[in-house]
Design a protein around this motif. Structure first.
Motif, PDB file in Angstrom:
ATOM      1  N   LEU A  68      56.058  -6.975  75.635  1.00 63.48           N
ATOM      2  CA  LEU A  68      56.066  -8.101  76.584  1.00 63.48           C
ATOM      3  C   LEU A  68      55.345  -7.685  77.860  1.00 63.48           C
ATOM      4  CD1 LEU A  68      58.619  -8.368  74.647  1.00 63.48           C
ATOM      5  CD2 LEU A  68      59.585  -9.829  76.415  1.00 63.48           C
ATOM      6  N   ASN A  69      54.297  -8.398  78.175  1.00 67.69           N
ATOM      7  CA  ASN A  69      53.525  -8.118  79.392  1.00 67.69           C
ATOM      8  C   ASN A  69      53.933  -9.105  80.480  1.00 67.69           C
ATOM      9  OD1 ASN A  69      51.708  -7.383  81.337  1.00 67.69           O
ATOM     10  ND2 ASN A  69      49.907  -8.202  80.290  1.00 67.69           N
ATOM     11  N   SER A  71      53.523  -8.368  83.644  1.00 71.52           N
ATOM     12  CA  SER A  71      52.779  -7.995  84.847  1.00 71.52           C
ATOM     13  C   SER A  71      51.739  -9.073  85.159  1.00 71.52           C
ATOM     14  CB  SER A  71      52.080  -6.637  84.638  1.00 71.52           C
ATOM     15  OG  SER A  71      51.034  -6.781  83.680  1.00 71.52           O
ATOM     16  N   ALA A  72      50.974  -8.838  86.216  1.00 73.24           N
ATOM     17  CA  ALA A  72      49.990  -9.838  86.653  1.00 73.24           C
ATOM     18  C   ALA A  72      48.608  -9.604  86.049  1.00 73.24           C
ATOM     19  CB  ALA A  72      49.894  -9.830  88.175  1.00 73.24           C
ATOM     20  N   GLN A  73      48.465  -8.586  85.187  1.00 79.42           N
ATOM     21  CA  GLN A  73      47.158  -8.307  84.603  1.00 79.42           C
ATOM     22  C   GLN A  73      47.273  -7.976  83.121  1.00 79.42           C
ATOM     23  OE1 GLN A  73      45.769  -5.062  86.993  1.00 79.42           O
ATOM     24  NE2 GLN A  73      47.183  -3.567  86.101  1.00 79.42           N
ATOM     25  N   ALA A  74      46.156  -8.113  82.420  1.00 74.74           N
ATOM     26  CA  ALA A  74      46.149  -7.835  80.980  1.00 74.74           C
ATOM     27  C   ALA A  74      46.331  -6.347  80.718  1.00 74.74           C
ATOM     28  CB  ALA A  74      44.837  -8.320  80.367  1.00 74.74           C
ATOM     29  N   ILE A  75      46.938  -6.031  79.587  1.00 77.18           N
ATOM     30  CA  ILE A  75      47.125  -4.638  79.179  1.00 77.18           C
ATOM     31  C   ILE A  75      46.628  -4.468  77.739  1.00 77.18           C
ATOM     32  CG2 ILE A  75      49.097  -4.250  80.719  1.00 77.18           C
ATOM     33  CD1 ILE A  75      50.894  -4.563  78.186  1.00 77.18           C
ATOM     34  N   ALA A  76      46.411  -3.246  77.320  1.00 76.06           N
ATOM     35  CA  ALA A  76      45.966  -2.970  75.942  1.00 76.06           C
ATOM     36  C   ALA A  76      46.813  -1.833  75.373  1.00 76.06           C
ATOM     37  CB  ALA A  76      44.486  -2.614  75.908  1.00 76.06           C
ATOM     38  N   PRO A  77      48.042  -2.126  74.968  1.00 74.08           N
ATOM     39  CA  PRO A  77      48.942  -1.060  74.496  1.00 74.08           C
ATOM     40  C   PRO A  77      48.580  -0.573  73.096  1.00 74.08           C
ATOM     41  CG  PRO A  77      49.992  -3.189  74.230  1.00 74.08           C
ATOM     42  CD  PRO A  77      48.672  -3.450  74.910  1.00 74.08           C
ATOM     43  N   ALA A 178      44.354  -0.310  70.326  1.00 79.72           N
ATOM     44  CA  ALA A 178      44.732  -1.115  71.496  1.00 79.72           C
ATOM     45  C   ALA A 178      44.269  -2.564  71.310  1.00 79.72           C
ATOM     46  CB  ALA A 178      44.118  -0.520  72.753  1.00 79.72           C
ATOM     47  N   THR A 179      45.161  -3.499  71.587  1.00 80.28           N
ATOM     48  CA  THR A 179      44.850  -4.923  71.534  1.00 80.28           C
ATOM     49  C   THR A 179      45.232  -5.547  72.865  1.00 80.28           C
ATOM     50  OG1 THR A 179      45.330  -4.937  69.158  1.00 80.28           O
ATOM     51  CG2 THR A 179      45.222  -7.070  70.255  1.00 80.28           C
ATOM     52  N   SER A 180      44.331  -6.309  73.435  1.00 80.04           N
ATOM     53  CA  SER A 180      44.576  -6.882  74.764  1.00 80.04           C
ATOM     54  C   SER A 180      45.721  -7.886  74.735  1.00 80.04           C
ATOM     55  CB  SER A 180      43.298  -7.560  75.276  1.00 80.04           C
ATOM     56  OG  SER A 180      43.519  -8.097  76.558  1.00 80.04           O
ATOM     57  N   VAL A 181      46.636  -7.735  75.692  1.00 81.55           N
ATOM     58  CA  VAL A 181      47.749  -8.672  75.861  1.00 81.55           C
ATOM     59  C   VAL A 181      47.629  -9.265  77.263  1.00 81.55           C
ATOM     60  CG1 VAL A 181      50.243  -8.984  75.815  1.00 81.55           C
ATOM     61  CG2 VAL A 181      49.192  -7.224  74.378  1.00 81.55           C
TER      62      VAL A 181
END
Length: 350
Positions: A68-69, A71-77, A178-181
């Motif tokens: 679950l993201n 935050s205010a920006q995209a992540i790539a976990p 990594a996949t952008s969320v």
């Protein structure tokens, strides 16, 4: 205390969310089984939820990972799934056999690849080679009778790894790319965790190639049909001890023509043995002539000097393969036969 064997998951590029992170757990019952839900603390607006669904029957646990993201920006976990184990053999190993214990990888490209614990630390060791990147397969930790394995859905790209963590502690696993969320978004990755006995039919039903964790040794291509036949006989007789005896009698009957030829050849060799002894004595100073005279006798008597060995040599791989079937089949563990034999996998006390 002295044994370590764990299945672990976490995120590689989100500090604070890994297999050492304390999580809040809750349990609920559902139609699919018992659901155990683990929720990580929020780290920089990122949270992971792991949902383990333990089935009412069977050995395969469904594991869902939700990143679950918030935050205010995209992540790539990146998600890792690994099996961590000490490098010790399971208890009860015998000096008369050595079954494989350690990590194994299966991929569409290279099929089944075992990796010895001792070779993991050697980065360039050809014995430690396995397919690194693939989009199908599993990572397993195998030992005598039992195995565990992480499985991702087919088509899920991942990178395989094996590493030595510390003294006599090893990890083998997979890392998903990594996949952008997006901010406010959720990424879901499903996996399965198998932990159970190496029952061939069960393993075949779970995933392609998973049955290969059952160690058949060098003659696996012969062992598999022998196990199939043994299993069919057991379906009729209902006792593994009598099934083994019936299989051996059947094999001996199938090999009877070969054995008959071998015994006949040995009998002929025995009958001409005095003549051969006389030749060796007469031509002991002329090996070449002695060899020629011996070949003449073989032709006249229609004797093949290898005739007694070849039929037996042909049978050796079959009976070695049968030995490995009996050694590796968990069905023998705790299986009674007759009188004092209560466990076909244990040594005879007498």
């Amino acid at each position: 205390g002295e044994r370590i064997y764990r299945a672990e998951t976490g995120l590689t590029n989100v500090p604070g969310i890994n297999h050492n992170t304390p999580m809040h757990a809750s349990v609920s019952k559902g139609e699919a089984g018992t659901e155990v839900r683990f929720v990580s603390p929020e780290v920089g607006g990122i949270k992971m939820v792991e949902i383990y669904t333990l089935p009412q029957a069977g050995y395969t646990i469904a594991v869902r990972h939700e990143v679950l993201n918030q935050s205010a920006q995209a992540i790539a976990p990146e998600l890792y799934l690994q099996l961590t184990r000490d490098g010790n053999k399971p208890a009860g190993d015998s000096m008369f056999y050595s079954t494989f214990t350690g990590p194994a990888f299966y991929s569409a490209e290279k099929k089944y690849q075992k990796v010895e614990f001792k070779n993991i630390a050697k980065v360039n060791d050809p014995e430690a080679k396995f397919e690194r990147k693939t989009d199908a397969g599993y990572v397993a930790m195998a030992q005598h009778y039992f195995a565990s394995a992480w499985l991702l859905p087919d088509g899920t790209s991942h990178e395989n790894f094996a590493r030595k963590l510390e003294n006599n502690l090893y990890a083998a696993g997979m890392i998903t790319p990594a996949t952008s969320v997006a901010a406010g978004g959720t990424q879901t990755i499903d996996a399965r965790l198998f932990i159970g006995p190496e029952q061939e039919k069960v393993l075949e039903s779970i995933a392609p190639g998973l049955d290969l964790v059952k160690d058949y040794g060098l003659f696996a291509v012969i062992s598999k049909p022998l196990y199939w036949l043994l299993d069919k006989i057991h379906g009729v007789l209902g006792n593994w001890g009598w099934s083994i005896m019936a299989l051996v009698v059947l094999l001996k009957a199938l090999f009877y023509p070969l054995n008959a030829k071998a015994y006949a050849s040995m009998a002929k060799m025995k009958s001409i043995s005095p003549r051969l002894t006389e030749l060796r004595e007469r031509y002991k100073d002329n090996p070449q002539q002695m060899q020629g005279e011996m070949m003449r006798i073989y032709r006249e008597e229609k004797v093949n000097p290898m005739g007694g060995c070849l039929p037996i040599m042909i049978q050796i791989p079959v009976f070695i393969a049968l030995y490995w079937v009996l050694l590796s089949s968990v069905e023998m563990r705790g299986a009674p036969w007759i009188l004092w034999i209560k466990d076909l996998s244990a040594k005879d006390p007498y």
